[in-house]
Design an enzyme around this catalytic site. Sequence first.
Site, PDB file in Angstrom:
ATOM      1  N   LYS A  43       1.735   1.573  -5.659  1.00 37.51           N
ATOM      2  CA  LYS A  43       1.345   0.254  -6.165  1.00 37.51           C
ATOM      3  C   LYS A  43       0.318   0.411  -7.288  1.00 37.51           C
ATOM      4  CE  LYS A  43       2.349  -1.879  -1.737  1.00 37.51           C
ATOM      5  NZ  LYS A  43       1.901  -2.137  -0.379  1.00 37.51           N
ATOM      6  N   GLN A  79      -3.398  -3.079   3.248  1.00 32.53           N
ATOM      7  CA  GLN A  79      -2.185  -2.373   3.672  1.00 32.53           C
ATOM      8  C   GLN A  79      -2.017  -2.416   5.191  1.00 32.53           C
ATOM      9  OE1 GLN A  79       0.090  -0.935   1.447  1.00 32.53           O
ATOM     10  NE2 GLN A  79       1.351  -0.630   3.256  1.00 32.53           N
ATOM     11  N   ASP A 138       0.428 -10.947  -1.039  1.00 34.11           N
ATOM     12  CA  ASP A 138       1.360 -10.453  -0.013  1.00 34.11           C
ATOM     13  C   ASP A 138       2.024 -11.621   0.726  1.00 34.11           C
ATOM     14  OD1 ASP A 138       2.001  -7.845   0.340  1.00 34.11           O
ATOM     15  OD2 ASP A 138       0.341  -7.359   1.701  1.00 34.11           O
TER      16      ASP A 138
END
Length: 317
Positions: free
Chosen positions: A76, A120, A143
């Site tokens: 990312k 994450q 997200d």
Amino acid sequence: MVIGGFRVAPFYQSPITIHPAPLLPMTLIDGKAIAARINEENRAAIAELAARGHTPGLAVVLVGADPASQAYVRSKDKTCRELGMFSVKHELPAETTQADLIALVQQLNADPAIHGILVQSPPPKHIDERAVVETIDPRKDVDGFHPVNVGKLALGDADAFVPCTPLGCQRLLIEAGIETKGANVVVLGRSMIVGKPLALLLMNKGRGGDATVTVAHSRTRDLAAVCREADILIAAIGQPEFVKADFVKEGAVVIDVGINRVAAPESPKGSKLVGDVAFAEVAPKCRAITPVPGGVGPMTIAMLMGNTIASCRRWSA
Ligand code: NAP
């Protein structure tokens, strides 16, 4: 192109599909090529924002040293930098406390250079993931896991940040010219990361939606029969090569979200990645199918970049 022992026509390299005799009448949906093209669009959008003095900024927070998570975070960060975005990586030790993690998220919420925050998943066991996600400012929740964004998606609100993997699956279908309107779609898996938001996306009104969606899971009776009803079957269960040929209707489209590392003594690494679909036996029955790797995976990061750009546009409007 040879995948799983089959010669196939990669969709994205030959949009007008002319199959010479030895090729199977099946299209390989090349997620890597589609994601690369979307990232070129992302690059142009970033340049346009830069011309107005704005740089999209993404902060990725990783707690602990899980190798797969480290690899995702690296990838990312790398894509952000390659596209000209501002990227901050916070790699914290596994023993980081909940309070310290929440304090970091609050600091990122207040940072005007940051438009997207991603913690994450999965964090170590002592962290309450839900509390952390709920601390993220929903306007920076690229997200799409914050309850505000989940609610907006359920309401069909176009302002929702939608989780990147489901969004990537929907975009793959659109880019591959696969009509979802009126199609029977079976989503195999009901997680909050993939299955459930994907079902909402595909049933919402509009382009890439309007499908008749069935969600199947570990308690579904006669799973193979349910899956065989699908015009479009999407597998997201985390079980290596679980979906066999008898799960798939002749001429169906199959999207394989699964990423599973399995032992492979023949490979120099001793392991390889496979999807949730037994590609070699399923592919010959399909109208179109995604490979693993190179299908849904690259789309996830391209969608994350897109969500961060969208957030930057909103903050700078
Ligand atoms: P998850 O949270 O473990 O959820 C798995 C879902 O599959 C659950 O709903 C579970 O049912 C269902 N399931 C598991 N075994 C089943 C079986 N034998 N029969 C029927 N249903 C079954 O997994 P996830 O996070 O959604 O991830 C799914 C897969 O996608 C994994 O391989 C993951 O690595 C991959 N993934 C890929 C990307 C990408 O970028 N390409 C992103 C995220 C995830 P219950 O709810 O009944 O337990």
